[in-house]
Design a protein around this motif. Structure first.
Motif, PDB file in Angstrom:
ATOM      1  N   ASN A  19       0.932  -6.662   0.006  1.00  0.00           N
ATOM      2  CA  ASN A  19      -0.076  -7.564   0.546  1.00  0.00           C
ATOM      3  C   ASN A  19      -0.932  -6.786   1.522  1.00  0.00           C
ATOM      4  O   ASN A  19      -0.397  -6.015   2.326  1.00  0.00           O
ATOM      5  CB  ASN A  19       0.639  -8.701   1.310  1.00  0.00           C
ATOM      6  N   GLU A  20      -2.236  -6.961   1.448  1.00  0.00           N
ATOM      7  CA  GLU A  20      -3.154  -6.290   2.373  1.00  0.00           C
ATOM      8  C   GLU A  20      -2.826  -4.805   2.486  1.00  0.00           C
ATOM      9  O   GLU A  20      -2.703  -4.255   3.578  1.00  0.00           O
ATOM     10  CB  GLU A  20      -3.124  -6.966   3.739  1.00  0.00           C
ATOM     11  N   ASN A  21      -2.605  -4.182   1.348  1.00  0.00           N
ATOM     12  CA  ASN A  21      -2.357  -2.742   1.269  1.00  0.00           C
ATOM     13  C   ASN A  21      -1.084  -2.292   1.989  1.00  0.00           C
ATOM     14  O   ASN A  21      -0.973  -1.152   2.443  1.00  0.00           O
ATOM     15  CB  ASN A  21      -3.569  -1.960   1.802  1.00  0.00           C
ATOM     16  N   LYS A  22      -0.128  -3.223   2.098  1.00  0.00           N
ATOM     17  CA  LYS A  22       1.187  -2.855   2.677  1.00  0.00           C
ATOM     18  C   LYS A  22       2.268  -3.269   1.695  1.00  0.00           C
ATOM     19  O   LYS A  22       2.236  -4.370   1.137  1.00  0.00           O
ATOM     20  CB  LYS A  22       1.426  -3.595   3.992  1.00  0.00           C
ATOM     21  N   LEU A  50       1.266  -2.882  -9.393  1.00  0.00           N
ATOM     22  CA  LEU A  50      -0.009  -3.359  -9.944  1.00  0.00           C
ATOM     23  C   LEU A  50      -0.944  -3.666  -8.780  1.00  0.00           C
ATOM     24  O   LEU A  50      -0.517  -4.246  -7.774  1.00  0.00           O
ATOM     25  CB  LEU A  50       0.222  -4.657 -10.736  1.00  0.00           C
ATOM     26  N   GLY A  51      -2.215  -3.281  -8.918  1.00  0.00           N
ATOM     27  CA  GLY A  51      -3.152  -3.588  -7.842  1.00  0.00           C
ATOM     28  C   GLY A  51      -4.506  -3.006  -8.159  1.00  0.00           C
ATOM     29  O   GLY A  51      -4.738  -2.516  -9.271  1.00  0.00           O
ATOM     30  N   ASN A  52      -5.397  -3.055  -7.182  1.00  0.00           N
ATOM     31  CA  ASN A  52      -6.694  -2.436  -7.471  1.00  0.00           C
ATOM     32  C   ASN A  52      -6.983  -1.214  -6.596  1.00  0.00           C
ATOM     33  O   ASN A  52      -7.988  -0.555  -6.766  1.00  0.00           O
ATOM     34  CB  ASN A  52      -7.836  -3.460  -7.435  1.00  0.00           C
ATOM     35  N   GLU A  53      -6.061  -0.947  -5.643  1.00  0.00           N
ATOM     36  CA  GLU A  53      -6.160   0.320  -4.885  1.00  0.00           C
ATOM     37  C   GLU A  53      -4.732   0.760  -4.633  1.00  0.00           C
ATOM     38  O   GLU A  53      -4.160   0.482  -3.583  1.00  0.00           O
ATOM     39  CB  GLU A  53      -6.878   0.089  -3.559  1.00  0.00           C
ATOM     40  N   ALA A  71       1.912   3.148 -11.677  1.00  0.00           N
ATOM     41  CA  ALA A  71       0.905   2.315 -11.004  1.00  0.00           C
ATOM     42  C   ALA A  71      -0.177   1.936 -12.015  1.00  0.00           C
ATOM     43  O   ALA A  71      -0.628   2.773 -12.783  1.00  0.00           O
ATOM     44  CB  ALA A  71       0.290   3.096  -9.852  1.00  0.00           C
ATOM     45  N   THR A  72      -0.544   0.668 -12.018  1.00  0.00           N
ATOM     46  CA  THR A  72      -1.618   0.234 -12.908  1.00  0.00           C
ATOM     47  C   THR A  72      -2.750  -0.329 -12.070  1.00  0.00           C
ATOM     48  O   THR A  72      -2.560  -1.283 -11.310  1.00  0.00           O
ATOM     49  CB  THR A  72      -1.098  -0.827 -13.916  1.00  0.00           C
TER      50      THR A  72
END
Ligand SMILES: Cc1cc2nc3c(=O)[nH]c(=O)nc-3n(C[C@H](O)[C@H](O)[C@H](O)COP(=O)(O)OP(=O)(O)OC[C@H]3O[C@@H](n4cnc5c(N)ncnc54)[C@H](O)[C@@H]3O)c2cc1C
Length: 333
Positions: A19-22, A50-53, A71-72
């Motif tokens: 969440n929020e890059n953590k 999975l994520g966008n960054e 990682a996708t």
């Protein structure tokens, strides 16, 4: 796409939450669980992210755990979207053929695990707290009937999907872990049914529950809303204390959501936790297991909360708390 494991090589998927890059800490508990499974079923553990960054997250995961990360990157995943998760993990499973898929017993983990089980026609064992071997099969322990009974469950399913109760396994943090491999892919997937609209923060910024040294928690056993006054007076005896409660009390509106302790509430670790009229359902335990010293007051000697308590008081709270306050008053200087 063909099978991506080496011939004869099995794999175990761990679904990372963030969440929020953590990275959410439950991931490290899932890693411990995966290593326990690996003892019985040698397999390569892969963290599915999975994520966008994902770059920063992948690097943190592999540095802390030494595990390989697949990682996708998906542009549409700026926010969690269960539809995308299920589709992409199903595709990855078709490629790597994992024997186990492990998710947290969290709202997100439950959503993904149950949906995957349906899509993949796989068995799903939820809320597991430990595992062992029975007659050559891995056997998982989970609680039923609000923690009064332990069920030992096995399944003939490949993959087998499990959700792991937060707090049940020690976080996996090996000393000097060799960094694992990170394999990053990019896919596009526009969801049909589920569109995330954004995140709205709670208007409450109260941190008293997470910072309190002592938490006195009220459960269904308090009976009437008026008895909260008793719990408040009990808490006032301890400096640096806060009042919390079980979900039942919060659902009734007797306490605010920010005071809910548990899986879907706050996860706390005070020096002293006093549970008043709380049965000890696994979802509640998930929020208070990190407490230093636990006192439980419950009139049922078989209440599950007593299995987690250092001091077990078998008594009606409406008798115990007034008697305690009376004694305390006498001793007050
Ligand atoms: C997905 C999911 C998420 C959940 N998340 C949470 C969560 O975050 N937090 C949470 O708390 N729950 C959560 N729950 C709910 C949880 O399963 C239980 O229903 C809840 O914790 C029970 O609350 P309780 O112990 O107060 O009530 P009960 O289970 O009703 O227990 C009351 C206890 O009080 C005792 N008692 C009764 N009268 C007295 C008396 N006079 N004196 C002393 N003892 C007395 C009884 O013996 C009993 O043990 C979740 C459930 C689900 C399915």
């Amino acid at each position: 796409m063909g099978k991506m494991n080496k011939p004869g090589q099995k794999s175990i998927f761990i679904i990372a939450e963030h969440n929020e890059n953590k990275v959410k800490p439950v991931l490290f508990e899932l890693a411990s669980c995966a290593y326990k499974i690996k003892k019985y079923c040698p397999a390569e553990i892969k963290v599915i992210l999975l994520g966008n960054e994902t770059e920063k997250l992948s690097s943190e995961i592999t540095h802390v755990t030494g595990l390989d990360v697949v990682a996708t990157e998906i542009n549409e995943l700026a926010l969690f979207n269960p539809e995308i998760y299920k589709k992409v993990i199903e595709d990855l499973a078709a490629e790597f053929l994992p024997s186990f898929i492990i998710a947290g017993h969290t709202p997100r983990g439950l959503d993904v695990a149950s949906g995957l089980a349906v899509r993949m026609k796989a068995a799903c064992i939820t809320g597991i707290e430990s595992l062992g071997e029975t007659e050559g099969k891995i056997c998982f322990r989970r609680q039923i009937f609000y923690g009064k009974i332990d069920a030992h469950v096995t399944a003939d399913s490949e993959p087998l999907i499990i959700t792991v109760q937060p707090g049940a396994f020690e976080p996996f943090k090996p000393e000097n872990a060799a960094t694992g491999k990170v394999e990053t892919r990019r896919v596009n997937y526009v969801p049909f049914f589920t569109h995330e609209k954004g995140i709205r923060r709670s208007i409450f910024q109260d941190s008293s529950i997470s910072e309190a040294k002592v938490i006195v928690s009220a459960g269904n056993g308090i009976g009437e809303k008026e008895n909260l006054d008793l719990v408040n007076r009990f808490a006032a005896v301890f400096p640096g204390s806060a009042v919390g409660g079980s979900r039942i009390i919060v659902d009734r509106g007797w306490l605010e959501y920010r005071q809910q302790i548990g899986l879907t509430g706050a996860q706390v670790a005070p020096e002293l936790y006093i549970a008043c009229g709380i049965s000890g359902a696994s979802q509640h335990l998930a929020g208070m297991r990190g407490s230093g010293f636990v006192v439980a007051i419950n009139k049922d000697p078989k209440a599950a909360i007593f299995n987690e308590s250092d001091v077990c008081v078998v008594e009606d709270i409406n008798k115990f708390i007034p008697a305690f306050l009376e004694e305390y008053k006498k001793k007050e200087i």
